[in-house]
Design a protein around this motif. Structure first.
Motif, PDB file in Angstrom:
ATOM      1  N   GLY A  21      73.036  58.288  -1.590  1.00  0.00           N
ATOM      2  CA  GLY A  21      73.608  58.861  -0.384  1.00  0.00           C
ATOM      3  C   GLY A  21      72.846  60.075   0.102  1.00  0.00           C
ATOM      4  N   PRO A  22      73.298  60.660   1.195  1.00  0.00           N
ATOM      5  CA  PRO A  22      72.564  61.765   1.824  1.00  0.00           C
ATOM      6  C   PRO A  22      72.508  63.043   0.980  1.00  0.00           C
ATOM      7  N   ILE A  23      73.449  63.235   0.089  1.00  0.00           N
ATOM      8  CA  ILE A  23      73.449  64.464  -0.712  1.00  0.00           C
ATOM      9  C   ILE A  23      72.631  64.301  -1.984  1.00  0.00           C
ATOM     10  N   PHE A  24      72.849  63.219  -2.719  1.00  0.00           N
ATOM     11  CA  PHE A  24      72.223  63.044  -4.023  1.00  0.00           C
ATOM     12  C   PHE A  24      71.006  62.125  -4.019  1.00  0.00           C
ATOM     13  N   GLY A  25      70.820  61.363  -2.966  1.00  0.00           N
ATOM     14  CA  GLY A  25      69.780  60.338  -2.951  1.00  0.00           C
ATOM     15  C   GLY A  25      68.377  60.852  -3.205  1.00  0.00           C
ATOM     16  N   SER A  30      63.610  61.348  -6.642  1.00  0.00           N
ATOM     17  CA  SER A  30      62.629  62.191  -7.323  1.00  0.00           C
ATOM     18  C   SER A  30      62.658  61.978  -8.833  1.00  0.00           C
ATOM     19  N   LEU A  31      63.849  61.808  -9.380  1.00  0.00           N
ATOM     20  CA  LEU A  31      63.966  61.564 -10.820  1.00  0.00           C
ATOM     21  C   LEU A  31      63.262  60.270 -11.206  1.00  0.00           C
ATOM     22  N   LYS A  48      64.238  51.247  -4.408  1.00  0.00           N
ATOM     23  CA  LYS A  48      65.587  51.509  -3.893  1.00  0.00           C
ATOM     24  C   LYS A  48      65.576  52.609  -2.835  1.00  0.00           C
ATOM     25  N   GLU A  49      66.338  52.402  -1.797  1.00  0.00           N
ATOM     26  CA  GLU A  49      66.530  53.414  -0.755  1.00  0.00           C
ATOM     27  C   GLU A  49      67.696  54.305  -1.193  1.00  0.00           C
ATOM     28  N   TRP A  50      67.410  55.273  -2.037  1.00  0.00           N
ATOM     29  CA  TRP A  50      68.454  56.092  -2.655  1.00  0.00           C
ATOM     30  C   TRP A  50      69.301  56.816  -1.622  1.00  0.00           C
TER      31      TRP A  50
END
Length: 177
Positions: A21-25, A30-31, A48-50
């Motif tokens: 989602g927009p906050i955690f993606g 990056s991880l 994946k489009e995180w």
């Protein structure tokens, strides 16, 4: 993540926000970019489009797969080196610390996060967490110990609850307080 966001490292534990989602993606992206530099990770995680991933529609199986890959990677990492790299890459990760580690933490000490408070009844000082923030014009002060059991009984039962001294003494005498 079925409550599993804490992962063991070679020398401790880290807490990682694994979500989309927009906050955690961007953090999760990056991880997985970091992990793919040294580990084989499933193609689905590379592509994946995180930022578009909805946590409302993700399956438990997908979450479990994320956790397995992450746990394998974390187990090979040194906690503080991993944390330093996560900060550089804006990965939502935090080392989990023991009390001893917190007391030695350079950042917390630089911010004077702990204060020594005198305990006259013990004849010593005890280190406490200090003020939660710093204000330049009206600093918070933390300079007294926690109350002893029953220390404020007269004030609470008398002034606050309206009991007479005799009533408070009777409660003390009967072992109620």
């Amino acid at each position: 993540l079925t409550g599993r966001t804490k992962f063991p490292t070679k020398d401790g534990y880290v807490e990682i926000s694994l979500a989309g989602g927009p906050i955690f993606g961007s953090s999760t992206r990056s991880l997985f970019e970091l992990m793919s530099e040294t580990e084989e990770i499933p193609e689905e995680f590379k592509e994946k489009e995180w930022e578009e991933m909805s946590m409302a529609t993700v399956t438990q199986g997908e979450l479990n797969s994320l956790a397995v890959v992450t746990e394998k990677y974390c187990a090979k990492q040194n906690t503080l080196a991993f944390y330093d790299e996560a900060v550089k890459r804006r990965i939502m990760l935090a080392p989990l610390s023991t009390t001893e580690q917190l007391l030695k933490n350079p950042q917390l000490n630089a911010r004077e996060a702990f204060v020594d408070v005198q305990h006259p009844e013990l004849g010593t000082a005890i280190t406490y967490p200090g003020p939660w923030t710093r204000f330049s014009k009206s600093p918070l002060v933390f300079n007294r110990r926690a109350p002893l059991i029953g220390e404020h009984n007269d004030e609470i039962y008398g002034e606050e609850m309206g009991m007479s001294k005799e009533q408070v003494t009777a409660l003390k005498g009967s072992g109620v307080i």
